[in-house]
Enzyme design. Structure first.
Site, PDB file in Angstrom:
ATOM      1  N   HIS A   1      -6.354 -15.790  27.721  1.00 41.17           N
ATOM      2  CA  HIS A   1      -5.019 -15.246  27.395  1.00 41.17           C
ATOM      3  C   HIS A   1      -4.235 -14.044  27.916  1.00 41.17           C
ATOM      4  O   HIS A   1      -3.084 -14.662  27.780  1.00 41.17           O
ATOM      5  CB  HIS A   1      -5.428 -15.178  25.929  1.00 41.17           C
ATOM      6  N   GLU A   2      -5.331 -13.580  28.322  1.00 38.59           N
ATOM      7  CA  GLU A   2      -5.142 -12.536  29.244  1.00 38.59           C
ATOM      8  C   GLU A   2      -4.360 -13.101  30.450  1.00 38.59           C
ATOM      9  O   GLU A   2      -3.201 -12.742  31.224  1.00 38.59           O
ATOM     10  CB  GLU A   2      -5.423 -11.191  29.423  1.00 38.59           C
TER      11      GLU A   2
ATOM     12  N   HIS B   1      -0.471 -14.722  30.170  1.00 38.32           N
ATOM     13  CA  HIS B   1       0.833 -13.168  30.227  1.00 38.32           C
ATOM     14  C   HIS B   1       0.261 -13.104  31.637  1.00 38.32           C
ATOM     15  O   HIS B   1       1.567 -12.614  32.350  1.00 38.32           O
ATOM     16  CB  HIS B   1      -0.529 -11.562  30.015  1.00 38.32           C
TER      17      HIS B   1
END
Length: 406
Positions: free
Chosen positions: A21-22, A25
């Site tokens: 998820h990170e 980004h």
């Protein structure tokens, strides 16, 4: 040991999901030229870190989250003079939206990949109860003579309706006597009162095949509605001599379409669960104080990991993978809700600024200043406290009264 292995494996799956998820980004931010200062998996004290280029990568002791530190995520964030030209808030609205949505998109991709692997190797659960056939029996017999209703050791003369008619595993029943059947419950309801030749249409390899099945009446035990706690009563019902699939099989090619369709179904279910979330919290509180735990109540990471451990212990790998995919879809959708401090809240603020400036331009005015996040801090604190309280409740319930597989 299998249970412990399952718990650890599921927890590891969650950690990988959070890390990716990170990473979503980070990768999109770097692709657009934004400066990423740090990318860490976990919270708390630092285990180790290293620097590659301008970004510090590292691992922390508590593997329950992570963060990606992008310079100038809002115009109120402090940036150094060398970071200022590449501060995130300076980039176009659509680019900032892509970066902030990338985490959720990563969860959706992970969920789809898990479903595809399931479809290609073990099939997908028949959530829509479509009347796909898994087994065609060699014969059917009465309950009094065969406890399993379909004895693999058949006697001469035992009827075999589906087999004699040419129905095959993998077929899907689409109609009975001209009446469309969407689910296997529809098939059962239509067949039970019948006897003798019945027109049945099945879909096979994309084509509808008309067949005639000689339905037989057999004796089966059913619960007596007048005495639900008493013994079953024996009734005569029509039987085809087949069972329907709990799992729909696919190959490597058809698994793409199967996983895509199943993903759509899971998005619908995820949204429904989110809408039902507030009304299920009282049941969680009740379960903490001794009430029966409703299996439809929310679970924490602790509860999900326990269920994952039980699934592995019982050899239910399909359930393990389905739970992991479901968790990714839920987190992805939840994170897009327009509430701070979720990514969806930041996206909402960005688009508020964009629409506001467009309206100001129409009125002949200049662009307004950035949204003052400090004015939203009270709302953010309230939402964080609510989120923390819900997390504490679900973790407590998952420890003192966990949901268990039957």
């Amino acid at each position: 040991m299998a249970y412990v292995f399952g718990v650890v494996l599921f927890a590891l799956g969650i950690c990988v999901s959070v890390a990716l998820h990170e990473a979503g980004h980070m990768v999109t931010a770097k692709a657009f030229g934004m400066k990423v200062r740090r990318y860490f998996v976990g919270f708390g004290p630092k285990v180790f870190s290293f620097r590659r280029g301008e970004t510090e990568y590292g691992l922390k002791w508590i593997p329950l989250g992570g963060f990606c530190d992008i310079a100038g995520m809002t115009a109120l964030d402090e940036v150094t003079p060398d970071e200022a030209p590449r501060a995130m808030w300076r980039f176009k609205t659509w680019k900032r939206t892509v970066v902030m949505a990338a985490g959720s998109v990563t969860h959706f991709i992970l969920g789809f990949v898990v479903l595809y692997l399931m479809a290609a190797t073990m099939g997908l659960p028949n959530l829509t109860a479509e009347p796909a056939i898994s087994t065609v029996y060699d014969c059917v017999r009465d309950a009094q003579t065969d406890e399993e209703f379909a004895n693999p050791v058949c006697r001469p003369g035992d009827p075999a309706p589906a087999k004699s008619a040419g129905i095959q595993p993998g077929d899907e029943i689409v109609s009975i006597n001209g009446q469309h059947t969407e689910t296997y419950a529809d098939v059962t309801t239509l067949v039970q009162p019948l006897s003798g030749p019945v027109a049945v249409e099945v879909e096979r390899d994309g084509q509808v095949v008309p067949l005639t099945v000689d339905v037989v009446q057999v004796e089966r035990p059913v619960q007596d509605p007048a005495d639900p706690n008493g013994p079953d009563k024996i009734v005569s019902v029509g039987s085809l001599g087949l069972t329907f699939a709990n799992m729909i099989p696919y190959n490597a090619a058809t698994a793409l379409g199967g996983a895509a369709g199943f993903t759509g179904d899971m998005f619908v279910q995820t949204w429904q669960r989110l809408m039902e979330f507030p009304e299920r919290i009282p049941a969680v509180v009740s379960s903490i104080f001794g009430g029966e735990r409703d299996p439809n109540t929310p679970v924490s990471v602790v509860g999900a990991s326990r269920i994952g451990g039980e699934a592995v212990e019982q050899g239910l790998w399909s359930l393990f993978l389905l739970l992991l995919a479901s968790l990714n879809f839920f987190v992805g959708v939840f994170n897009l809700l327009p509430l701070l401090p979720l990514d969806g809240g930041h996206i909402a603020v960005v688009w508020y600024e964009r629409v506001r400036d467009w309206v100001r331009k129409l009125r002949g005015k200049g662009a307004g200043g950035p949204v003052d996040y400090s004015k939203l801090s009270a709302v953010t604190v309230v939402l964080v406290l609510i989120g923390g309280a819900v997390t504490l409740l679900t973790v407590t319930a998952d420890i003192v009264n966990p949901i268990r597989l039957q």
